[in-house]
Design a protein around this motif. Structure first.
Motif, PDB file in Angstrom:
ATOM      1  N   PHE A 181       0.760  -0.880   0.116  1.00  0.00           N
ATOM      2  CA  PHE A 181       0.070  -0.220  -0.001  1.00  0.00           C
ATOM      3  C   PHE A 181       0.712   1.282  -0.012  1.00  0.00           C
ATOM      4  CE2 PHE A 181      -3.460  -2.934   1.315  1.00  0.00           C
ATOM      5  CZ  PHE A 181      -4.315  -2.424   0.506  1.00  0.00           C
ATOM      6  N   THR A 182       2.140   1.155   0.638  1.00  0.00           N
ATOM      7  CA  THR A 182       3.073   2.330   0.598  1.00  0.00           C
ATOM      8  C   THR A 182       3.465   2.486  -0.988  1.00  0.00           C
ATOM      9  OG1 THR A 182       3.700   1.713   2.808  1.00  0.00           O
ATOM     10  CG2 THR A 182       5.139   3.294   1.267  1.00  0.00           C
ATOM     11  N   VAL A 183       3.950   1.623  -1.633  1.00  0.00           N
ATOM     12  CA  VAL A 183       4.456   1.871  -3.086  1.00  0.00           C
ATOM     13  C   VAL A 183       3.199   1.652  -4.179  1.00  0.00           C
ATOM     14  CG1 VAL A 183       6.561   1.016  -2.616  1.00  0.00           C
ATOM     15  CG2 VAL A 183       4.995  -0.566  -3.423  1.00  0.00           C
ATOM     16  N   GLN A 184       2.136   1.428  -3.882  1.00  0.00           N
ATOM     17  CA  GLN A 184       0.881   1.213  -4.669  1.00  0.00           C
ATOM     18  C   GLN A 184      -0.208   1.669  -4.074  1.00  0.00           C
ATOM     19  OE1 GLN A 184       1.196  -2.934  -6.350  1.00  0.00           O
ATOM     20  NE2 GLN A 184      -0.832  -2.711  -7.450  1.00  0.00           N
ATOM     21  N   PRO A 185      -0.215   2.967  -3.684  1.00  0.00           N
ATOM     22  CA  PRO A 185      -1.477   3.545  -2.839  1.00  0.00           C
ATOM     23  C   PRO A 185      -3.001   3.600  -3.859  1.00  0.00           C
ATOM     24  CG  PRO A 185      -0.092   5.392  -3.884  1.00  0.00           C
ATOM     25  CD  PRO A 185       0.700   4.064  -4.139  1.00  0.00           C
ATOM     26  N   GLU A 186      -2.740   3.154  -4.976  1.00  0.00           N
ATOM     27  CA  GLU A 186      -4.080   3.228  -5.670  1.00  0.00           C
ATOM     28  C   GLU A 186      -4.892   1.881  -5.529  1.00  0.00           C
ATOM     29  OE1 GLU A 186      -0.565   5.218  -8.163  1.00  0.00           O
ATOM     30  OE2 GLU A 186      -0.945   3.375  -6.882  1.00  0.00           O
ATOM     31  N   ILE A 187      -4.289   1.190  -4.752  1.00  0.00           N
ATOM     32  CA  ILE A 187      -5.105  -0.292  -4.766  1.00  0.00           C
ATOM     33  C   ILE A 187      -6.541  -0.203  -4.292  1.00  0.00           C
ATOM     34  CG2 ILE A 187      -4.956  -2.374  -3.307  1.00  0.00           C
ATOM     35  CD1 ILE A 187      -1.965  -2.407  -3.201  1.00  0.00           C
ATOM     36  N   GLU A 188      -7.272  -0.793  -4.877  1.00  0.00           N
ATOM     37  CA  GLU A 188      -8.755  -0.643  -4.645  1.00  0.00           C
ATOM     38  C   GLU A 188      -9.243  -2.261  -4.404  1.00  0.00           C
ATOM     39  OE1 GLU A 188     -10.571   1.113  -8.089  1.00  0.00           O
ATOM     40  OE2 GLU A 188      -9.875   3.114  -7.296  1.00  0.00           O
ATOM     41  N   LYS A 189      -8.392  -3.277  -4.956  1.00  0.00           N
ATOM     42  CA  LYS A 189      -8.581  -4.689  -5.237  1.00  0.00           C
ATOM     43  C   LYS A 189      -7.421  -5.344  -4.657  1.00  0.00           C
ATOM     44  CE  LYS A 189     -10.709  -8.401  -7.957  1.00  0.00           C
ATOM     45  NZ  LYS A 189     -11.333  -8.620  -9.326  1.00  0.00           N
ATOM     46  N   PHE A 190      -7.666  -6.315  -3.734  1.00  0.00           N
ATOM     47  CA  PHE A 190      -6.303  -7.050  -3.440  1.00  0.00           C
ATOM     48  C   PHE A 190      -6.485  -8.689  -3.643  1.00  0.00           C
ATOM     49  CE2 PHE A 190      -3.262  -8.754  -0.777  1.00  0.00           C
ATOM     50  CZ  PHE A 190      -2.223  -7.990  -0.559  1.00  0.00           C
ATOM     51  N   ASN A 220       5.422   4.255  -8.845  1.00  0.00           N
ATOM     52  CA  ASN A 220       6.120   5.276  -8.566  1.00  0.00           C
ATOM     53  C   ASN A 220       7.362   5.050  -7.478  1.00  0.00           C
ATOM     54  OD1 ASN A 220       7.021   8.094  -8.117  1.00  0.00           O
ATOM     55  ND2 ASN A 220       5.277   8.761  -7.184  1.00  0.00           N
ATOM     56  N   THR A 221       8.518   5.182  -8.171  1.00  0.00           N
ATOM     57  CA  THR A 221       9.682   4.787  -7.494  1.00  0.00           C
ATOM     58  C   THR A 221      10.059   5.986  -6.445  1.00  0.00           C
ATOM     59  OG1 THR A 221      11.063   6.106  -9.445  1.00  0.00           O
ATOM     60  CG2 THR A 221      10.737   3.416  -9.428  1.00  0.00           C
ATOM     61  N   GLU A 222       9.451   7.101  -6.313  1.00  0.00           N
ATOM     62  CA  GLU A 222       9.741   7.932  -5.502  1.00  0.00           C
ATOM     63  C   GLU A 222       9.079   7.609  -4.095  1.00  0.00           C
ATOM     64  OE1 GLU A 222       8.156  12.018  -6.913  1.00  0.00           O
ATOM     65  OE2 GLU A 222      10.015  11.856  -8.407  1.00  0.00           O
ATOM     66  N   LEU A 223       8.360   6.627  -3.994  1.00  0.00           N
ATOM     67  CA  LEU A 223       7.505   6.251  -2.860  1.00  0.00           C
ATOM     68  C   LEU A 223       8.187   4.889  -2.311  1.00  0.00           C
ATOM     69  CD1 LEU A 223       3.815   5.977  -4.361  1.00  0.00           C
ATOM     70  CD2 LEU A 223       4.776   7.883  -2.939  1.00  0.00           C
ATOM     71  N   ILE A 224       9.141   4.639  -2.657  1.00  0.00           N
ATOM     72  CA  ILE A 224      10.027   3.609  -2.158  1.00  0.00           C
ATOM     73  C   ILE A 224      10.722   3.905  -0.720  1.00  0.00           C
ATOM     74  CG2 ILE A 224      12.345   2.477  -2.109  1.00  0.00           C
ATOM     75  CD1 ILE A 224      12.210   2.286  -5.335  1.00  0.00           C
TER      76      ILE A 224
END
Length: 645
Positions: free
Chosen positions: A176-185, A342-346
């Motif tokens: 969720f940190t590097v992929q905050p757009e997650i709506e489905k898991f 987004n690699t800036e979220l690493i």
């Protein structure tokens, strides 16, 4: 004088048996290791490495390693029977018993019943154990009884624990940190005990922390591999997060242990995959990442526990149980960019693989000055050598000139072959970057297909170059393990399906029993098959491509062949085409290394590869490999390359 010699000889004869007896009486410490997983498990290899290295380095320690393969067991009685067989196989009573894998912890009671008070070290991903019935089969059950390992000590067992957890919750937070757009898991899980427990932890955590996210488990028990690939291909990313745990099933277990090793290589090209275990990111280049404990500290702690028990005589029951509660995220920069993350979220504390900053970029001025001084020094040295020996200098210049020509030819050849797919990737990527209304959806899909095809071609060229370099430098490694060669052939076909020209039929002629498991390097054989199939796709414009196998064409050997209906290869070129950079048609893509690498791989596996010059319908390439049945195979996990065989 003769009497003195006789007495001397008599003394030697009398003392020799005593010396040999003294050597034989030196104590040998026996470690019985029981792994609940199979030989093909990458996780098991990582967990077992400390004890295997320890035994290799210690001539006074003997290792007895057994694999329980608990996922293949049908019932409790079969588990008991297999456990008895493992314990009965011990020729000598062990000094220490090590049980690896949480699904096998309960065997500690069987060990203690056989050898009361036996020192035992448990190492696994959970700090508790469950009843055999739940461990072997059944769906995830949050109400199943779970007993802390500490309870074993209460019941009198001489045990300690090294808890190396699967950090499910931390991995989810990383996603969720590097992929905050997650709506489905999506959670991809097998039928094994590990997956069941991880599924329960994941579902509880998502319900508590992310109740608005739609959750869907994809279970190997209910879903085929083709259905899984189709499901992932239909999802939208990065709106969908994917966590991969396993793809094992109780049914067809012998085949799916190899599928577990191969499936991530297919999935990682479709979706941004996160995993729970380090072994996946080490082997599969496009896995996004995972969160894990310090594996170096685990390795050090495990060896320390072995030394404390075997050398210091400590009883495991008084050794504190170890829990690795802290961990570090690991992420693949290249894979994140590949899937548009987004690699800036690493996170700042993350271990980053394939970061773009090279040594040259970070230390360019220093390297240039160092190169300048090195060149000046070499110039002075060359001047002195020239002054002292003109003849030697001329000879050296001639050798250098020849080497420069070879390097230039090599660079020109490879530069051309790499530039072709790279230009295609750049060109079509630029087209995809145009405004949304500039290209139709059909055109975008066509451009994406060109990008994927040329990316795969570029990967093949680079992999062939790396394989060729490793083999020539003696670093070539074959990972020998029991494998299903029919599964290997199927995975090779999947890897090249997209390259098959329209109108060309791909035919498979399996000649190996489906249940036969052979001790060899399945991944290397798959690499050879992919290269042969790729060549067939290049030169076949109509007709068919056939991949087949046989156990009777060359008795005592397993034979693979790839046939096509293309223009064929002249008989006089049958040997030349296996030379590096050899190409019949310079207009065809590729570096001309596929057959060279294939020949070296098959030679390292003890087989042969050749062009069937009697085949007139096109081209037919054949290779053979020796084989051992699984029950005849040695316990070794991997062997080094040609210099260390």
């Amino acid at each position: 004088m003769q009497r003195i010699h006789f007495r001397y000889l008599l003394t030697i004869l009398l003392l020799a048996p005593l010396s040999l007896a003294a050597q034989d009486s030196s104590p040998t410490k026996e470690i019985l290791v029981i792994c609940s997983h199979s030989e093909s498990s990458g996780w098991a290899h990582d967990m077992l490495r400390p004890v295997m290295d320890f035994c290799t380095e210690r001539p006074d320690v003997r290792l007895n390693l057994s694999y329980l393969r608990i996922t293949s067991i049908d019932n409790v009685e079969q588990l008991r029977s297999r456990t008895r067989a493992i314990l009965d196989s011990c020729v000598f009573d062990p000094t220490l018993v090590v049980i690896v894998g949480g699904s096998g912890y309960q065997l500690a009671y069987d060990v203690d019943k056989r050898w009361p008070g036996m020192p035992q070290i448990l190492a696994g991903e959970i700090p508790y154990y469950c009843e055999n019935r739940y461990t072997i089969y059944g769906k995830p059950n949050p109400k199943a009884a779970r007993y802390p390992v500490q309870e074993m000590r209460t019941r009198g067992l001489n045990v300690t624990l090294i808890h190396a957890p699967a950090m499910v919750e931390q991995t989810v937070n990383l996603m969720f940190t590097v992929q905050p757009e997650i709506e489905k898991f999506l959670f991809i899980a097998g039928e094994n005990f590990q997956s069941k427990e991880q599924q329960l932890r994941l579902e509880r955590y998502l319900e508590e922390r992310h109740p608005d996210v739609r959750y869907q488990p994809i279970l190997s028990l209910e879903t085929t591999t083709d259905e899984l690939i189709e499901l992932l291909g239909a999802e939208k990313y990065p709106q969908t997060g994917v966590l991969f745990a396993s793809w094992l099933t109780h049914q067809d277990y012998l085949e799916t242990i190899n599928s577990r090793n191969n499936i991530t290589q297919v999935l990682e090209s479709i979706a941004p995959i996160f995993t729970i275990f380090q072994c996946d990111l080490d082997r599969d280049q496009n896995v996004i990442g995972y969160y894990s404990y310090d594996h170096g500290q685990y390795y050090k702690t495990f060896r320390q526990r072995l030394a404390e028990v075997l050398d210091d005589g400590l009883r495991p029951e008084i050794i504190p149980m170890t829990h690795f509660e802290m961990g570090t995220p690991s992420l693949n920069w290249h894979s994140m960019e590949l899937f548009g993350l987004n690699t800036e979220l690493i996170p700042e504390d993350a271990i980053v693989y394939d970061a773009p900053h090279t040594l040259w970029e970070m230390h360019k001025p220093t390297i240039m000055w160092a190169a300048f001084f090195v060149l000046v020094g070499m110039g002075l040295f060359g001047f002195l050598v020239m002054r002292n020996s003109v003849r030697s200098l001329r000879k050296a210049n001639a050798i250098a000139a020849k080497g420069a020509q070879m390097r230039t030819a090599f660079v020109q050849n490879i530069s051309h072959e790499i530039r072709t797919p790279l230009n295609a990737i750049i060109g079509f990527s630029q087209l995809l970057c145009l405004p949304d209304d500039y290209n139709s959806e059909e055109e975008k899909m066509e451009y994406l297909e060109y990008v994927m095809n040329n990316s795969q071609l570029l990967t093949v060229i680079i992999n062939d170059l790396l394989s060729l370099s490793d083999m020539e430098n003696g670093r070539f490694v074959t990972n020998m393990s029991p494998c299903n060669l029919n599964e290997v052939a199927r995975m090779a076909i999947k890897s090249v399906e997209y390259r098959i020209p329209s109108g060309v039929l791909l035919v498979r002629e399996p000649g190996i029993p489906e249940d036969l498991r052979v001790y060899t390097d399945g991944m290397r054989i798959q690499q050879v098959l992919i290269n042969l199939l790729t060549n067939a796709c290049k030169y076949t414009e109509q007709g068919s491509i056939t991949i087949g196998s046989s156990m009777v064409e060359n008795p005592g050997l397993i034979t693979f062949y790839v046939e096509d209906t293309g223009p064929g290869v002249p008989a006089e070129k049958a040997t030349d085409i296996f030379e590096r950079f050899a190409k019949l048609d310079s207009n065809k893509q590729g570096a001309g290394l596929g057959l060279t690498v294939g020949k070296l791989i098959i030679s390292n596996l003890g087989g042969e590869i050749w062009l069937d010059t009697e085949y007139k319908g096109g081209a037919r390439f054949v290779f053979t490999i020796p084989y051992e049945y699984e029950e005849d195979a040695p316990a070794a996990i991997s062997v080094a390359g040609p210099d260390n065989r």
